[in-house]
Design a protein around this motif. Structure first.
Motif, mmCIF file in Angstrom:
data_model
loop_
_atom_site.group_PDB
_atom_site.id
_atom_site.type_symbol
_atom_site.label_atom_id
_atom_site.label_comp_id
_atom_site.label_asym_id
_atom_site.label_seq_id
_atom_site.Cartn_x
_atom_site.Cartn_y
_atom_site.Cartn_z
ATOM 1 N N UNK A 145 0.641 -1.078 -0.023
ATOM 2 C CA UNK A 145 0.018 0.229 -0.146
ATOM 3 C C UNK A 145 0.883 1.217 0.093
ATOM 4 N N UNK A 146 2.061 1.160 0.691
ATOM 5 C CA UNK A 146 2.849 2.303 0.713
ATOM 6 C C UNK A 146 3.499 2.414 -0.865
ATOM 7 N N UNK A 147 3.709 1.457 -1.476
ATOM 8 C CA UNK A 147 4.192 1.471 -3.022
ATOM 9 C C UNK A 147 3.245 1.951 -3.709
ATOM 10 N N UNK A 148 2.077 1.383 -3.810
ATOM 11 C CA UNK A 148 0.640 1.972 -4.319
ATOM 12 C C UNK A 148 0.709 3.738 -4.329
ATOM 13 N N UNK A 184 8.256 11.747 -3.887
ATOM 14 C CA UNK A 184 9.379 11.564 -3.146
ATOM 15 C C UNK A 184 9.620 11.290 -1.883
ATOM 16 N N UNK A 185 8.691 11.857 -0.990
ATOM 17 C CA UNK A 185 8.733 11.695 0.324
ATOM 18 C C UNK A 185 7.794 10.041 0.904
ATOM 19 N N UNK A 186 6.827 9.783 -0.237
ATOM 20 C CA UNK A 186 6.220 8.429 0.159
ATOM 21 C C UNK A 186 7.150 7.342 -0.480
ATOM 22 N N UNK A 187 7.861 7.579 -1.624
ATOM 23 C CA UNK A 187 8.931 6.751 -1.669
ATOM 24 C C UNK A 187 9.902 6.476 -0.506
ATOM 25 N N UNK A 189 11.742 3.412 4.264
ATOM 26 C CA UNK A 189 11.773 3.362 5.622
ATOM 27 C C UNK A 189 11.143 2.080 6.431
ATOM 28 N N UNK A 190 10.024 1.606 5.632
ATOM 29 C CA UNK A 190 9.380 0.517 6.174
ATOM 30 C C UNK A 190 10.273 -0.986 5.894
#
Length: 279
Positions: free
Chosen positions: A30-33, A72-75, A80-81
């Motif tokens: 979901x973070x990748x999405x 950029x920040x969600x990447x 980080x996960x």
């Protein structure tokens, strides 16, 4: 567990209970999405910018900037996960890596600190205020938007270590949140004046989207305690639920919101072109 200090609750779950394969992978996916959708949104706003009049194009430009920032920040958040937890073969779960980084939702807050003022400014480049002063609304958007994020950012550090501070900072952030809602409602109400019905309908849809998507954020902030201080979501389900909620809120409040504003700009552009042809 005191050594984790002011770490987010995701780290406490990862250090004690660990994450099942499903919970770990769902969160990772979901973070990748989240950042993938932002990249797709960036392409959309670039490709559609010529479909609106020049006076409305700043809305598309701001949407594109928001997409870059969010991507950029969600990447970084997704990275980080994966760097925070490692698979334990003996226990068959993912646990907090003692040599890795702690997982931190602060990446999202840094993203919001950049994006929220721009998201709020966007609508001011499309609608016309009939009563309020543009500079006053803009300054209020900037101040309340920044303070909402900063106070929420501070509060999230205490979600495990100091619950009174967690709720106090959350309450302060919520006060700014409601001021933004009030201000946005006023902007949309004034913006409808003199517009064709189709444009008014789009503004009504923007308001509904704004309400739904923005109310998801305090829900995600409170996720560990939605079932009480020892709630049923203080576990891996709460971790997954929080990241899903944040991602849905980000996609709705940034990408879909920007698309609706773009549609409004295109509708108004067509109206202006028809008026010019008539004259």
């Amino acid at each position: 567990m005191q050594q984790l200090g002011d770490a987010n609750f995701e780290n406490y779950i990862g250090a004690t209970e660990g994450f099942s394969e499903m919970a770990y992978q769902m969160t990772s996916h979901v973070l990748t999405l989240g950042y993938a959708v932002m990249l797709a949104g960036l392409l959309y706003f670039i490709l559609t910018i010529k479909n609106v009049d020049k006076k409305f194009r700043m809305s598309n430009i701001l949407s594109a900037v928001v997409m870059v920032s969010a991507f950029l920040l969600l990447y970084a958040q997704a990275g980080n996960w994966t760097s925070s937890f490692t698979f334990d073969i003996e226990r068959g779960k993912y646990f907090l890596d003692p040599e890795g980084d702690l997982f931190n939702n602060g990446y999202r807050y840094l993203n919001w600190l950049i994006d929220v003022p721009m998201l709020l400014f966007q609508i001011l480049f499309v609608v016309t205020l009939t009563k309020s002063k543009l500079s006053s609304v803009r300054n209020q958007f900037w101040f309340s938007g920044a303070m909402m994020i900063i106070t929420g950012y501070i509060g999230q550090f205490y979600e495990v270590s100091d619950l009174p501070l967690f709720f106090i900072w959350g309450a302060v952030s919520t006060a700014f949140f409601f001021h933004i809602l009030w201000l946005m409602h006023k902007v949309i109400k004034e913006g409808k004046s003199g517009l064709p019905q189709k444009a008014q309908n789009i503004l009504s849809n923007i308001w509904v989207l704004f309400l739904i998507s923005w109310f998801l954020y305090p829900g995600a902030y409170l996720m560990p305690y939605l079932g009480g201080l020892d709630g049923f979501l203080y576990n891996e389900s709460g971790v997954v639920g929080r990241q899903i909620t944040y991602t849905i809120a980000d996609v709705a409040s940034k990408v879909i919101y920007g698309v609706l504003l773009g549609n409004l700009a295109m509708t108004l552009s067509k109206k202006n072109q028809n008026v010019e042809k008539t004259n």
